[in-house]
Design an enzyme around this catalytic site. Structure first.
Site, PDB file in Angstrom:
ATOM      1  N   GLY A   1       0.823  -1.195   0.000  1.00 17.60           N
ATOM      2  CA  GLY A   1       0.000   0.000   0.000  1.00 17.60           C
ATOM      3  C   GLY A   1       0.858   1.245   0.000  1.00 17.60           C
ATOM      4  O   GLY A   1       2.028   1.217   0.401  1.00 17.60           O
TER       5      GLY A   1
ATOM      6  N   GLU B   1       5.217  -5.418   7.710  1.00 19.36           N
ATOM      7  CA  GLU B   1       4.599  -4.315   8.432  1.00 19.36           C
ATOM      8  C   GLU B   1       5.208  -4.011   9.798  1.00 19.36           C
ATOM      9  O   GLU B   1       5.192  -2.860  10.243  1.00 19.36           O
ATOM     10  CB  GLU B   1       3.094  -4.570   8.581  1.00 19.36           C
TER      11      GLU B   1
ATOM     12  N   GLY C   1       0.004  -4.979   0.734  1.00 23.90           N
ATOM     13  CA  GLY C   1      -1.180  -4.803  -0.086  1.00 23.90           C
ATOM     14  C   GLY C   1      -1.180  -5.615  -1.351  1.00 23.90           C
ATOM     15  O   GLY C   1      -2.242  -5.905  -1.908  1.00 23.90           O
TER      16      GLY C   1
ATOM     17  N   ASP D   1      -1.834  -6.525   7.817  1.00 25.58           N
ATOM     18  CA  ASP D   1      -3.273  -6.363   7.591  1.00 25.58           C
ATOM     19  C   ASP D   1      -3.679  -6.989   6.260  1.00 25.58           C
ATOM     20  O   ASP D   1      -3.188  -8.060   5.937  1.00 25.58           O
ATOM     21  CB  ASP D   1      -3.659  -4.884   7.687  1.00 25.58           C
TER      22      ASP D   1
END
Length: 366
Positions: free
Chosen positions: A65, A141, A118, A149
């Site tokens: 992301g 992350e 992502g 996530d």
């Protein structure tokens, strides 16, 4: 500027091409807002039998992301009644992951090159994940003060043994062979055969569609999604090759012994007791990560391992609001992506400073 996502229909195939190569296809809010409505339209279109997502980049499928933009938005003022950019971003990204996870037609990801964070969200939720020998994947992350996530709480605990715990805490990079072993990949296809595979999928689905149309006298209908999925599986299998031995599988015994603990401190102690070069290097890696992220991530993975995907999405939405607002997220982005000094100043700086109550507060309300 050219569009960062290219959309086209090739006969019975909807084709998404990520086209932001200079950013390694880092997924921003604009890209999400292009893809989501097109998926909705293709799902309603009876002539579209399957969707393929791929990259135009020679280096990456999607490197994650666009968290740099998200971090920059945390302290920006917002108008009354307006959702902050960081909250809007994560909700939109998770909604797209959810759309893919529950997509009613075959969703085929061509995962070629780097796929991180992502990028896994755009691919692992699809029905078919074609990985190439150039794949390098990771969930990094904890090194930027975040947590794994995009459904990481759902898919990481489903990897063999404690492999998902290891990958989620350390951010270790893994290969195409690893992807096949853990279940990220469904088919391994050489990079130079992807275009031929795309053509074969289109031709096979078109031939089936034409046969159905002819047999129904042109009255058609939406067709059988199950039959389309089985056809996609057969075509992908006809191009598949052996990915070779998985390095993660060779480490499975050590990973399972060392990462079974319920506390990060227990994992570090187990690595110290293992007393191997791999264990020492892994322990050193963990000690460089955000202590808060390590504790939140381990709690996430243990809490979510018995939950459905939809339940995990709710947990991760709450976590994103809590974790992004904390110091370590912005500090991790500064150290890794802005100043690039690779010297984050975490706060709290040690595991001992983080109480169980601090961790539990991130999960409040879920």
């Amino acid at each position: 500027m050219s569009d960062p996502v290219l959309l086209e229909t090739r006969g019975p195939l909807g084709l998404i091409t990520l086209d932001r190569p200079r950013a390694l296809n880092a997924l921003d809010l604009g890209m999400i807002r292009i893809v989501q409505p097109q998926l909705d339209a293709w799902e309603r279109a009876p002539e579209v039998k399957a969707v393929v997502i791929r990259s135009s980049s020679s280096k990456a499928f999607c490197a994650g992301g666009d968290v740099r933009a998200v971090a920059a938005s945390v302290d920006q003022p917002t108008a009354a009644g307006e959702m902050p950019l960081y909250a809007a971003y994560f909700r939109a990204e998770y909604a797209l992951n959810h759309r893919i996870h529950h997509y009613a037609k075959p969703f085929i990801a061509f995962v070629d090159g780097i796929s991180m964070g992502g990028g896994l969200g755009l691919s692992i939720h699809g029905s078919h994940r074609v990985v190439t020998e150039r794949l390098l994947f990771a969930m990094p992350e904890t090194g930027i003060g975040l947590f794994p996530d995009v459904g990481g709480g759902w898919f990481l605990p489903r990897f063999p043994g404690e492999t998902g715990t290891y990958l989620g805490l350390t951010g270790a990079r893994a290969t195409a062979a690893d992807a096949m072993w853990v279940g990220y990949g469904t088919h391994h296809v050489p990079h130079d055969r992807l275009d031929a595979l795309l053509d074969a999928l289109r031709e096979a689905l078109q031939k089936t569609h034409d046969a159905v149309e002819e047999g129904s006298g042109g009255s058609g209908g939406s067709g059988d999604t199950g039959a389309a999925s089985a056809l996609v599986t057969r075509v992908c299998a006809s191009f598949a090759t052996d990915a070779g031995p998985a390095p993660l599988q060779a480490l499975a015994g050590e990973i399972d012994r060392c990462f079974a603990g319920e506390r990060v401190e227990d994992i570090l102690a187990a690595l110290a007791a293992e007393d191997t070069p791999w264990a020492e290097a892994t322990r050193a890696t963990l000690l460089r990560m955000s202590p808060s992220s390590l504790k939140v991530t381990l709690r996430q993975l243990r809490t979510c391992r018995g939950l459905s995907y939809d339940e995990v999405r709710a947990v991760e939405t709450r976590l994103s609001d809590a974790v992004v607002a904390r110091h370590d997220f912005r500090e991790g982005i500064r150290a890794v992506l802005v100043d690039k000094d690779q010297a984050p100043r975490w706060n709290p700086a040690t595991l001992a400073e983080i109480t169980d109550e601090d961790v539990a507060a991130c999960f409040a309300g879920v």
